[in-house]
Design an enzyme around this catalytic site. Structure first.
Site, PDB file in Angstrom:
ATOM      1  N   GLU A 180       2.565  24.257  44.005  1.00 48.13           N
ATOM      2  CA  GLU A 180       1.737  25.026  43.065  1.00 48.13           C
ATOM      3  C   GLU A 180       2.445  25.048  41.707  1.00 48.13           C
ATOM      4  O   GLU A 180       2.139  24.274  40.843  1.00 48.13           O
ATOM      5  CB  GLU A 180       1.504  26.453  43.577  1.00 48.13           C
ATOM      6  CG  GLU A 180       0.768  26.492  44.911  1.00 48.13           C
ATOM      7  CD  GLU A 180      -0.124  27.709  45.069  1.00 48.13           C
ATOM      8  OE1 GLU A 180      -0.703  28.198  44.099  1.00 48.13           O
ATOM      9  OE2 GLU A 180      -0.254  28.173  46.228  1.00 48.13           O
ATOM     10  N   GLU A 186       6.901  36.628  48.025  1.00 52.32           N
ATOM     11  CA  GLU A 186       5.440  36.677  47.963  1.00 52.32           C
ATOM     12  C   GLU A 186       4.892  37.675  48.992  1.00 52.32           C
ATOM     13  O   GLU A 186       3.937  38.387  48.726  1.00 52.32           O
ATOM     14  CB  GLU A 186       4.886  35.280  48.250  1.00 52.32           C
ATOM     15  CG  GLU A 186       3.382  35.159  48.195  1.00 52.32           C
ATOM     16  CD  GLU A 186       2.918  33.723  48.331  1.00 52.32           C
ATOM     17  OE1 GLU A 186       3.657  32.920  48.935  1.00 52.32           O
ATOM     18  OE2 GLU A 186       1.826  33.395  47.833  1.00 52.32           O
TER      19      GLU A 186
HETATM   20  C1  BGC Z   1      -0.650  31.776  44.461  1.00 54.47           C
HETATM   21  C2  BGC Z   1      -0.784  33.194  44.011  1.00 54.47           C
HETATM   22  C3  BGC Z   1      -2.125  33.265  43.354  1.00 54.47           C
HETATM   23  C4  BGC Z   1      -3.112  33.069  44.456  1.00 54.47           C
HETATM   24  C5  BGC Z   1      -4.533  33.262  44.115  1.00 54.47           C
HETATM   25  C6  BGC Z   1      -1.654  31.581  45.554  1.00 54.47           C
HETATM   26  O1  BGC Z   1      -1.586  30.388  46.193  1.00 54.47           O
HETATM   27  O2  BGC Z   1       0.632  31.439  44.808  1.00 54.47           O
HETATM   28  O3  BGC Z   1       0.256  33.833  43.539  1.00 54.47           O
HETATM   29  O4  BGC Z   1      -2.376  34.324  42.530  1.00 54.47           O
HETATM   30  O5  BGC Z   1      -2.934  31.844  45.096  1.00 54.47           O
HETATM   31  O6  BGC Z   1      -4.976  34.237  44.871  1.00 54.47           O
END
Ligand code: BGC
Length: 724
Positions: A344, A605
């Site tokens: 990401e 996270e």
């Molecule tokens: C990210 C988040 C992001 C989310 C969207 C994830 O895969 O790492 O931090 O805000 O997707 O809901």
């Protein structure tokens, strides 16, 4: 911009994964007074003049919305110039040509991956005799294959140190727009710290692993004595598994691999055209037995000025503060990203709006966010919708979400609040308004926001089984943020002396519709939003109900990305400071200190990224470096330490001092370098009461022990005989 007189150049044949190196050889035989190189690339570049690195910008030209805006850097190269000169520039794929995002395939991504690499540059030399010479990218430049055989954001870098670029060939002109070129707007990305390897060890599986003791974003520099052709290969990881083995399945598609072919002799090297988020590396191939002193982790990020510090009498809390700061450092690499390791590493808007207040206290992020917000405005859809990530590399299906797209209003407002400069509001006002207009046009029910995709209260712990979205109603969250964004547009517009009557009426209507539609609050986050965005009729009653709910939930938070940043604020602002402290100091899951007890060096996270028994959350979404929940630090500055300001006193032009001490941590010290000078506050809990020390550069309203009074700039000590 004079660089526009230069030409875009590219390679004359496809080099596949190999990064090209461009060069221009020239003489400068007279005495040089000043020489300046102006340059940018399609990709990421590193320039050298006569074998010496030009500047210290890592991963230049940084990451912007490239189809609209591409930053140009200017370097003073006077000292690098000689009579005979060889200017070389290596261009890697960077964000421009890497296949991003990693986990989604699509036409747009393939198109971006297939884009040509490109270089445009201008070297202006002024000689001591007054004459001038300009070297521009033109057809007289050459290119060759560089030793960088592969470089890409997620998958890493491959380098062959035996290769000396030869077989120079003429470049090709590239037809690429120049109206996208803009001067450097953001902060410079630099190497900011070197972290020596703490230990090297063998895991139960028999693998060798190097531990740097701190999760960082950047790359590993190594030194090795080798034979030409010896192979080095290593990959990166954030945590060890329950048995103490290397683990990086949570990087998902990102290979995060470094491959290096040695030349003969002693050599020191690090990747130059990519980065990794890691605490550990696992050498897969290494010439001889590796030693810890061969490895250094180099932290790379936007070189922001540090402005905020927190310290307390509780070691675990101090580790949390450190984790938040490292989370910011490692995710502020030119763009505020969700995480620095997996496939990401994107400018997720929701994460940025959740964290921006904390970010603006710890570091001076005015310039950093102004640049990113310009990209947001550039990438905003015609409709006004704001994408999920900025720069927007997602498939163009128009699926922005409440609390994510609201970064368009929340971020400029926070930058204005922290620094007191209206310029950001001026720059962003149209974008802010367009976002609200978009919701007004898109909703299926007037004055609410209904009928749209949302991320909900992302990762809320009250999520139904199998879902990432907490139980708070999506239309509730969306309407609450619609109201909040409209209110911010009104406030910004008024400051810019615009007539905001229409939006004021809209705000009133949204609040009325919200109250009619949602007379009851069902989750912690719903309570939090109703109070924090001033939507409920009775804030005290709602905050009290929230406190009861938190207690009924076992004195545990259930909130996700949306509710968590405001949860403790709502509690302590309405008389529940002790409960807020209970949540902050909780050492069990779910709580901020739980990851600390598990050895976290950045913010996770998931509260239980590593569970009690050492098991992991599923690898499909488990980052150990996600700053969102680190947003709690703004509560520590404002409510715990007590350093705040009224909305109409932005930039801390006047201070509100209203601390909430808690004897459990003994003492707390906060320091903020504001635009008005340094503010510092300390409280120490003793047997007979609390001692407060305040240093303020501005007029300050003090709230202590149920009393309120004002003080002029200066240093003060106060006492209260009982804690609040
Ligand atoms: C990210 C988040 C992001 C989310 C969207 C994830 O895969 O790492 O931090 O805000 O997707 O809901």
């Amino acid at each position: 911009m004079e660089i526009k007189n230069s030409r875009w150049i590219t390679v004359s044949k496809d080099t596949g994964d190999i990064a090209p190196i461009f060069r221009r050889v020239f003489a400068a035989e007279k005495a040089v007074e000043k020489a300046e190189l102006t340059i940018t690339a399609l990709g990421v570049y590193e320039a050298e003049l006569n074998g010496r690195r030009v500047g210290d910008f890592v991963l230049a030209p940084g990451w912007t919305s490239y189809q609209h805006r591409l930053q140009v850097q200017t370097y003073d190269v006077t000292d690098l110039l000689q009579a005979e000169n060889d200017l070389r520039v290596t261009v890697g794929r960077g964000w421009f040509r890497s296949p991003m995002p990693g986990w989604i395939d699509g036409e747009d991504k393939r198109r971006r991956y297939g884009q040509p690499c490109g270089l445009i540059a201008r070297l202006a030399i002024r000689f001591s005799d007054g004459s001038e010479e300009t070297i521009q990218t033109e057809q007289d430049w050459q290119w060759a294959e560089s030793p960088v055989r592969f470089s890409e954001i997620y998958n890493g870098e491959r380098y062959d140190a035996r290769i000396e670029p030869d077989a120079w060939q003429p470049v090709k002109p590239l037809d690429w727009p120049k109206d996208i070129l803009i001067p450097q707007e953001g902060e410079i990305v630099r190497e900011t710290e070197r972290v020596a390897a703490r230990r090297i060890f063998r895991t139960p599986l028999g693998e060798t692993v190097v531990d740097f003791g701190q999760e960082v974003t950047g790359y590993v520099e190594f030194t090795v004595q080798a034979k030409a052709g010896d192979q080095i290969q290593f990959t990166h990881g954030e945590v060890l598994d329950a048995d103490g083995n290397f683990y990086n399945a949570n990087y998902r598609g990102a290979k995060a691999l470094v491959e290096y072919t040695c030349r003969e002799g002693a050599q020191t090297w690090h990747p130059r055209l990519t980065f990794f988020g890691f605490r550990y590396i696992k050498p897969i191939s290494w010439p001889v037995e590796p030693h810890a002193d061969q490895f250094t982790a180099v932290a790379v990020h936007s070189d922001l000025k540090r402005t905020g510090w927190l310290k307390s009498g509780n070691a675990e809390l101090n580790q949390l503060f450190s984790n938040v700061v490292w989370g910011q450092r490692s995710n502020f690499l030119d763009v505020p990203t969700d995480c620095p390791q997996r496939d990401e590493r994107l400018g997720w808007t929701g994460d940025a709006q959740a964290f921006i207040k904390t970010a603006s206290y710890f570091f001076d992020v005015e310039k950093f966010f102004k640049k990113w917000l310009h990209d947001m405005a550039a990438d905003q859809y015609e409709s006004g919708e704001v994408g999920q990530v900025i720069p927007d590399v997602m498939p163009k299906d128009g699926s922005g979400s409440a609390a994510w797209g609201d970064a368009a209003t929340i971020c400029p407002w926070q930058v204005y609040q922290t620094y007191g400069n209206k310029a950001v509001l001026n720059d962003q006002f149209d974008s802010m308004k367009k976002w609200v207009d978009y919701i007004t046009a898109a909703t299926t029910m007037k004055d609410l926001w209904t009928g749209h995709f949302h991320f909900g209260d992302w990762l809320g712990l009250d999520a139904p089984s199998g879902s990432y979205k907490g139980s708070s109603r999506e239309d509730f969250i969306a309407t609450a943020f619609y109201a909040h964004s409209t209110e911010l547009v009104v406030k910004a517009g008024k400051l810019l002396e615009k007539d905001m009557a229409e939006y004021e009426t809209l705000h009133d209507r949204i609040v009325a519709a919200f109250r009619r539609t949602f007379p009851e609050y069902k989750t912690q986050t719903e309570h939090v939003l109703a109070v924090h965005f001033n939507l409920c009729e009775d804030r005290q009653k709602t905050a009290d109900a929230l406190a009861e709910m938190v207690k009924a939930d076992g004195t545990q938070l259930r909130t996700g990305f949306v509710g968590t940043p405001y949860l403790l604020h709502v509690l302590s602002e309405y008389g529940h400071a002790e409960l807020a402290w209970d949540l902050l100091l909780r050492r069990e899951y779910p709580g901020w200190l739980y990851p600390v007890t598990k050895g976290a060096t950045t913010v996770w996270e998931h509260w239980d990224g590593i569970k009690e028994d050492g098991a992991f959350w599923s690898p499909d979404m488990n980052s150990y470096n996600h700053y969102a929940y680190g947003a709690v630090a703004d509560w520590v500055f404002e409510q715990a330490a007590g350093l705040g300001h009224a909305e109409d006193k932005p930039g801390f032009s006047e201070l509100i001092y209203a601390p909430h001490p808690d004897p459990r941590i003994g003492w707390l010290q906060a320091k903020l370098d504001t635009r008005r000078g340094t503010v510092s506050a300390l409280w120490v809990c003793g047997a007979d009461g609390v001692r407060y020390e305040l240093q303020t550069p501005v007029r300050t309203s003090v709230f202590l022990d149920g009393k309120a009074w004002s003080v002029e700039p200066g240093r003060y000590t106060f006492w209260t005989s009982s804690e609040q």
